[in-house]
Design an enzyme around this catalytic site. Structure first.
Site, short mmCIF file in Angstrom:
data_model
loop_
_atom_site.label_atom_id
_atom_site.label_comp_id
_atom_site.label_asym_id
_atom_site.label_seq_id
_atom_site.Cartn_x
_atom_site.Cartn_y
_atom_site.Cartn_z
N HIS A 18 1.25 -0.59 -0.34
CA HIS A 18 -0.01 -0.11 -0.07
C HIS A 18 1.14 1.39 0.18
CE1 HIS A 18 -3.29 2.57 1.28
NE2 HIS A 18 -3.12 2.76 1.86
N GLU A 19 1.60 1.16 0.87
CA GLU A 19 2.72 2.99 1.38
C GLU A 19 3.80 3.21 0.08
OE1 GLU A 19 1.60 5.06 2.95
OE2 GLU A 19 0.32 3.17 4.40
N HIS A 47 1.93 4.57 -2.41
CA HIS A 47 1.69 6.31 -2.27
C HIS A 47 3.30 6.54 -3.28
CE1 HIS A 47 -1.98 6.88 0.19
NE2 HIS A 47 -0.88 5.98 0.79
N HIS A 82 2.72 6.86 -6.94
CA HIS A 82 2.29 7.91 -7.57
C HIS A 82 3.61 9.17 -7.56
CE1 HIS A 82 -1.46 10.16 -6.56
NE2 HIS A 82 -1.15 10.05 -8.69
#
Ligand code: ZN
Length: 707
Positions: free
Chosen positions: A496-497, A500, A503
């Site tokens: 998940h992290e 980010h 992105h």
């Protein structure tokens, strides 16, 4: 959803997942002081990485104050210019203001979040109202606003490229949202609200950190801790061997509740978490009540019927009604599934000789038994296959290589703020440098709870900057010599992290304030949640899920079990999330005339009217009193974003599933059309163009096993 959510934020306290303040990174012409503060000059390290060998606590106050002075001066010069407003002398000049401040603030935010101390906390407290005042000095400066407005009104005739036009529109809307159209008297009132809110949020955070530490439960009788492994016991041991201390995680449920066999111990630990900031010396009820009431007044002053209505203006959801509509669509199937799960758990309690009604502190313990019986999946069976560094390099990085062609190299020469932090340099497929990545994975008292990503350096072509990005998590640190073995949840968090981070790494913007993750909250969690999908993708899983002792690949049988158990406990998980999301929206849709007498009664009523209390053993993921996302950082009226983006990411993964899955081509398409676009396009359009239609909720319900 046209802009960074943080435009609405007034403090330097940063968000749970991503701090998306507007930032620039370049040495300011005004900051060529020859003093010895290493924060004031730009770092000479690769990628402009902060030089932690030189930075110490005492540097921040001076550097922040100098940065604020510089920014204020630049802003005044722009506002008071006698030249007619142009894009360059107004919008671009605004974008370039505060270079020093933003650079210092990035480092400061990182440390106050991941490795704080009394000195930094004192600076944070001192700076909170100053930041708020500075924001107001910009966004409530009428002369400046008139220049921006002039340009905005003739924007079509300025011959701007798409990204520059978007920058202009964003600045204009920021001013509008911040109250630039208010009368001078009302601007003064707004300033006082903002300053007070910044102080209150800071107080909340400080109190909660103390509450978390004070709430740790100490046991002196080893038998109370029956069920914990020797390694777990060892890591809990208090130095002089007098007992065992279980520290509190920031959620309601505590990880060890799953293993603890004694019901009294579980109840004690759960209640310590539940009541950490309610009725203790670190009570936050008065603070959160004042915050909610003041935010309602702020919403009213700005012309809205509540705070949420004001703050949702630029999100994908747009208005509170759409958020409540999403909740309403999910609550019946979520609570019905949670009810079924509760029934199964109650049966397990009886079956194992228990004679009591299921309570929240029993849930995870017996759910684990149900899971073992039903899915025969034991966390302790799978943890040896999830060694932290292997998961990172052969799982998280490997997935990014397969999809986007990137590669990595460990960098032990880059200084860090803590010895546990790992640093990697990332590269494009053709070998070009992509950026620097810091992984700070272990929990410690100086780190706030949760997991998040942010930047030390933001990507921008304006300053020829490549991103420097960190992920912070709170995995229990193993004792020396032991491997760091993760639960499957923790593995997902790592994906998940890093989602980010991708992105941020793929950002390809001219302007830093439009770069990478500077998008609305209900979009920013989409790339991160989407990246979780690869954790269980067979080709990826087989590559990283290797036994830490033997190197043996995880057996297919275990993979099947993990996949099968993916829908397990989803009723609970969705209900606890909905309960927290709903509390957030309820606190932020009160009218400005409402006086909340009793925070606990308000909370109870908020859950009751939305039917989120029908399964009494499912408490909210966060109680109001320790809901840091909404009272201490930037998720006020925004916690729903996790559910919103969950809808997006399952819908997106559904596209991959029907288009050949994990391929370089599919990855590139996502990178080109979404991950590299930052905030340069309306997000609903960006998504729709890539997907070929609007997002649908069905893939989410199916993935959760609710259909
Ligand atoms: Zn996130």
């Amino acid at each position: 959803m046209k802009k960074v959510f943080s435009v609405l934020l007034l403090t330097l306290i940063f968000s749970a997942c991503k701090d998306s303040n507007k930032k620039n990174n370049i040495t300011s012409q005004n900051s060529m002081n020859t003093n010895h503060n290493p924060l004031i000059a730009e770092s000479t390290l690769p990628y402009g990485a902060p030089d932690f060998t030189k930075i110490n606590n005492d540097h921040f106050r001076e550097a922040l104050l100098q940065g604020m002075d510089e920014k204020r001066e630049i802003i005044e010069n722009i506002a008071n210019s006698t030249e007619a407003a142009t894009f360059e002398n107004t919008i671009l000049a605004l974008e370039k203001s505060g270079v020093l401040l933003d650079r210092v603030r990035n480092v400061f935010s990182a440390l106050t979040g991941a490795h704080t101390n009394d000195t930094l906390q004192a600076v944070q407290e001192e700076m909170a109202p100053k930041f708020s005042e500075l924001r107001d000095a910009i966004y409530l400066n009428d002369t400046l606003f008139q220049r921006v407005k002039t340009l905005y009104e003739k924007r079509e005739s300025l011959n701007l490229d798409g990204e520059s036009l978007r920058l202009l529109e964003n600045y204009f809307e920021d001013f509008e949202i911040a109250g630039a159209n208010l009368s001078p008297e009302n601007k003064e009132i707004l300033k006082s609200y903002n300053s007070r809110l910044a102080t209150l949020s800071n107080t909340f955070n400080k109190t909660l950190l103390e509450a978390n530490n004070a709430g740790a439960v100490i046991f002196t009788d080893k038998s109370e801790l029956e069920g914990l492994s020797d390694a777990e016991l060892k890591s809990l041991e208090i130095k002089d061997g007098q007992g065992w201390k279980i520290a509190l995680q920031n959620t309601t449920q505590q990880p060890l509740l799953q293993s603890l066999k004694k019901r009294e111990t579980r109840e004690k630990l759960f209640k310590a978490a539940w009541l950490r900031a309610d009725g203790t010396a670190q009570d936050t009820k008065a603070v959160i009540t004042e915050i909610a009431e003041l935010r309602a007044k702020k919403g009213a002053l700005l012309g809205f019927s509540n705070y949420a209505e004001w703050s949702l203006q630029n999100t994908m959801a747009k208005v509170p009604e759409n958020v409540f509509k999403l909740f309403k669509g999910l609550v019946p199937s979520a609570t019905a599934k949670a009810g079924q799960e509760a029934k199964e758990i109650q049966e397990m309690i009886q079956k194992t000789g228990g004679d009591f009604t299921l309570a929240p502190w029993d849930w995870n313990h017996y759910a684990e038994m149900v899971r073992k019986a039903k899915y025969d999946l034991d966390e302790n069976q799978i943890k040896p296959y999830f060694e932290l560094k292997t998961v990172l390099e052969k799982g998280v990085f490997y997935a990014a290589e397969k999809l986007y062609g990137i590669s990595y190299k460990a960098r032990t020469d880059i200084p860090t703020y803590h010895e546990d932090v790992l640093v990697y340099e990332l590269f494009e497929e053709n070998g070009d440098p992509l950026g620097l990545f810091y992984g700070d994975f272990f929990s410690r008292p100086s780190k706030r709870g949760g997991a998040w990503m942010s930047n030390f350096v933001d990507q921008s072509k304006l300053y020829n900057k490549k991103p420097v990005i960190y992920n912070a998590c709170n995995y229990p640190k193993p004792v020396a010599g032991e491997p760091a073995l993760l639960t499957y949840d923790e593995v997902e968090t790592m994906f998940h992290e890093f989602g980010h981070a991708l992105h941020g790494f793929f950002a390809d913007q001219q302007y830093p304030s439009l770069s990478g993750t500077s998008v609305a909250r209900d979009f920013v969690e989409f790339p991160s949640q989407f990246n979780e999908n690869w954790a269980l993708y067979p080709e990826i899983l087989k590559n990283y899920a290797l036994h830490y002792k033997t190197g043996e690949q995880i057996p297919q049988e275990l993979i099947d079990k993990i996949k099968k158990s993916g829908t397990f406990n989803q009723g609970y998980s969705l209900t606890e999330n909905l309960a927290a999301s709903n509390l957030d929206m309820q606190w932020h849709t009160i009218g400005s005339d409402i006086k909340i007498e009793d925070a606990n009664a308000f909370e109870k009523e908020a859950l009751h009217t939305t039917k989120l209390d029908v399964v009494s053993a499912v408490p909210p993921r966060y109680r109001s009193t320790y809901f840091a996302h909404i009272f201490g950082s930037g998720y006020a009226a925004g916690y729903y974003s996790y559910l919103w983006t969950e809808m997006l990411h399952h819908d997106a993964y559904n596209w991959f599933e029907t288009h050949g899955g994990l391929t370089r081509e599919n990855g590139q398409r996502l990178r080109d059309m979404i991950l590299s676009r930052g905030n340069t396009l309306p997000l609903e359009k960006m998504y729709k163009d890539w997907r070929g239609g609007d997002p649908k909720i069905e893939p989410m319900l199916k993935a959760r096993g609710l259909q």
